[in-house]
Motif scaffolding. Structure first.
Motif, PDB file in Angstrom:
ATOM      1  N   UNK A  91      27.800 -59.699  67.491  1.00 53.14           N
ATOM      2  CA  UNK A  91      28.811 -58.832  68.100  1.00 53.14           C
ATOM      3  C   UNK A  91      29.125 -59.327  69.510  1.00 53.14           C
ATOM      4  N   UNK A  92      28.078 -59.645  70.267  1.00 51.42           N
ATOM      5  CA  UNK A  92      28.254 -60.098  71.649  1.00 51.42           C
ATOM      6  C   UNK A  92      29.153 -61.326  71.720  1.00 51.42           C
ATOM      7  N   UNK A  93      28.814 -62.340  70.941  1.00 53.71           N
ATOM      8  CA  UNK A  93      29.619 -63.561  70.960  1.00 53.71           C
ATOM      9  C   UNK A  93      30.999 -63.332  70.339  1.00 53.71           C
ATOM     10  N   UNK A  94      31.050 -62.481  69.317  1.00 50.76           N
ATOM     11  CA  UNK A  94      32.308 -62.252  68.616  1.00 50.76           C
ATOM     12  C   UNK A  94      33.379 -61.611  69.468  1.00 50.76           C
ATOM     13  N   UNK A  95      32.984 -60.761  70.425  1.00 48.11           N
ATOM     14  CA  UNK A  95      33.983 -60.097  71.273  1.00 48.11           C
ATOM     15  C   UNK A  95      34.235 -60.846  72.570  1.00 48.11           C
ATOM     16  N   UNK A  96      33.491 -61.949  72.799  1.00 47.06           N
ATOM     17  CA  UNK A  96      33.826 -62.799  73.933  1.00 47.06           C
ATOM     18  C   UNK A  96      32.811 -62.899  75.049  1.00 47.06           C
ATOM     19  N   UNK A  97      31.663 -62.210  74.940  1.00 49.96           N
ATOM     20  CA  UNK A  97      30.661 -62.321  75.997  1.00 49.96           C
ATOM     21  C   UNK A  97      29.954 -63.673  75.905  1.00 49.96           C
ATOM     22  N   UNK A  98      29.535 -64.186  77.055  1.00 45.49           N
ATOM     23  CA  UNK A  98      28.924 -65.514  77.101  1.00 45.49           C
ATOM     24  C   UNK A  98      27.508 -65.526  76.561  1.00 45.49           C
ATOM     25  N   UNK A  99      26.859 -64.355  76.522  1.00 49.15           N
ATOM     26  CA  UNK A  99      25.492 -64.275  76.014  1.00 49.15           C
ATOM     27  C   UNK A  99      25.181 -62.836  75.628  1.00 49.15           C
ATOM     28  N   UNK A 100      24.205 -62.624  74.742  1.00 49.48           N
ATOM     29  CA  UNK A 100      23.789 -61.259  74.406  1.00 49.48           C
ATOM     30  C   UNK A 100      23.269 -60.492  75.620  1.00 49.48           C
ATOM     31  N   UNK A 101      22.641 -61.199  76.557  1.00 53.55           N
ATOM     32  CA  UNK A 101      22.131 -60.535  77.760  1.00 53.55           C
ATOM     33  C   UNK A 101      23.275 -60.002  78.614  1.00 53.55           C
ATOM     34  N   UNK A 102      24.293 -60.828  78.821  1.00 49.86           N
ATOM     35  CA  UNK A 102      25.467 -60.388  79.586  1.00 49.86           C
ATOM     36  C   UNK A 102      26.132 -59.198  78.899  1.00 49.86           C
ATOM     37  N   UNK A 103      26.208 -59.255  77.581  1.00 53.72           N
ATOM     38  CA  UNK A 103      26.784 -58.151  76.807  1.00 53.72           C
ATOM     39  C   UNK A 103      25.982 -56.871  77.015  1.00 53.72           C
TER      40      UNK A 103
END
Length: 312
Positions: free
Chosen positions: A275-287
Motif C-alpha cells: 500500500x505504501x509504495x502503491x500510493x507513492x510513499x518512498x518507504x513504509x516507514x515514511x508512510x
C-alpha cells in the motif's frame, strides 16, 4: 452444452451466442460446490481450461466471480498475496492473473461461481472498477446474492436453450449487485479524491497543479517536478497554492496519498508495505509516520478498526 453433476456439485458450460456477444458480456459457465470438511479439492470434473491444483494454481483466459456462501478457506494471487477467506466474500478472478484457492479442511465450504467475458468487463478493468489488487471484498445483500447465483445456475443446467440472452441478463444483474457498493463508495469519495470536483479552482496555475497531484501522486512526484511540468516558478506556485488551498503543495501530495491509502487499507488485503509504495510513499516507514501524523493511528490499527467485516 456440457453438464457435470456430482451430488451437490453442479457445473454447466454453455455455448456462447452471438446475441450475448453483442450485449458486451457473455456467460461461459456457472456452478455450485458443496465441499464437506476433509473432502479433496478441487473437484476433478472440470474441463481442462478450469482445472487446477493447489501446487500449480492456474490462470484463466476469462473473468470469474466466486461467492463463498458458507465456510472458510484461503486465496493467493500474484497481486494480492495470501488472504484468508470468510463466508460472504466474493473473489473476482481476472484473466491472465495467476491464482489459487481452496476451502479450509476443517470447515469445507459452499460456493457459487460464474465465468464470463466480453467488452464490458474489460472496460470495467480499464476504469479500475475491477482490478487484481482489489479482487476480494464482502458485498451487501448476501442472501439476495445467493438467490441470484442460483437463478443463473438453474438456467444454465436446466434450460440451456435460454442461456444465451436470459442468463446474460441475470449475470449483468448479479455483477451490478456485487459491484454496486464499491461504485457507491467511489461516488461518495469522488470529491475527496479530486478537489477539482469539490469546488471550482479559478487560479489556472493551481488548477493544473491539483490535476497533476491527484492524477499522478502515486508516482515519484515532487514540488519541483510539478512546477517544471506546468511551466511555473516554484516559489510563485507555492505562494498561489497556499492562497487558494490554505496549505502547501507538499501537504496536498501527502493528503492525496493518504486518502488513497485509506481506501486500499479498507477495501483490499494488500500488505501495508505494498500500500505504501502503491500510493507513492518512498518507504513504509515514511508512510507510517505520515499516516500517524495525519490520523493519529498506524495504518495497521486503521485497517483493523475500519475494514468492512463480512456478516455471519
Amino acid at each position: 452444452m456440457k453438464q457435470f453433476n456430482q451430488g451437490r456439485h453442479i457445473h454447466g458450460y454453455p455455448p456462447v451466442g452471438e446475441a450475448s456477444r453483442r450485449l458486451g458480456l457473455y456467460l461461459t459457465g456457472a456452478g455450485y460446490e458443496f465441499i464437506k470438511p476433509g473432502d479433496p479439492y478441487p473437484l476433478p470434473s472440470h474441463p481442462e481450461l478450469y482445472a487446477f491444483t493447489w501446487q500449480r494454481g492456474r490462470t484463466l483466459p476469462e473473468y470469474q466471480l466466486v461467492h463463498i456462501a458458507a465456510g472458510a478457506g484461503e486465496f493467493e494471487s500474484e497481486a494480492t498475496g495470501h488472504i484468508k477467506l470468510e463466508a460472504g466474500m466474493v473473489i473476482m478472478l481476472i484473466p491472465d492473473v495467476w491464482h489459487r484457492y481452496r476451502p479450509d479442511p476443517s470447515t469445507g465450504w459452499e460456493s457459487h461461481w460464474i465465468s464470463f467475458d466480453g467488452e464490458l468487463p474489460h472496460l470495467w478493468g480499464n476504469a479500475c472498477v475491477i482490478a487484481p489488487e482489489t479482487a476480494i471484498w464482502s458485498p451487501d445483500s448476501k442472501l439476495e446474492l445467493s438467490n441470484r447465483y442460483q437463478e443463473i445456475i438453474n438456467l444454465v443446467v436446466n434450460q440451456p436453450e435460454h442461456v444465451s440472452t436470459a442468463a446474460t441478463a441475470l449475470a449483468l444483474s448479479l455483477l451490478a449487485m456485487v459491484l454496486g457498493d464499491r461504485l457507491a463508495l467511489q461516488e461518495q469519495t469522488d470529491t475527496t479524491l479530486n478537489p477539482l470536483l469539490a469546488r471550482e479552482v479559478s487560479d489556472p496555475m493551481v488548477a493544473k497543479a491539483l490535476k497533476m497531484i491527484w492524477t499522478h501522486s502515486h508516482r515519484g512526484l515532487s514540488v519541483p517536478k510539478i512546477a517544471a511540468d506546468i511551466n511555473a516558478n516554484r516559489r510563485t506556485l507555492e505562494r498561489r497554492f497556499a492562497q487558494v488551498r490554505g496549505r502547501s503543495v507538499l501537504s496536498e501530495i501527502i493528503d492525496c496519498r493518504i486518502t488513497r491509502a485509506k481506501r486500499l487499507l479498507i477495501e483490499t488485503h494488500l500488505p501495508i508495505k505494498r500500500v505504501a509504495y502503491g500510493v507513492g510513499f518512498s518507504s513504509p516507514t515514511h508512510f507510517a509516520v505520515s499516516f500517524r501524523r495525519e490520523l493519529g493511528l498506524t495504518p495497521a490499527t486503521f485497517r483493523k478498526r475500519f475494514r468492512k467485516r463480512p456478516t455471519r
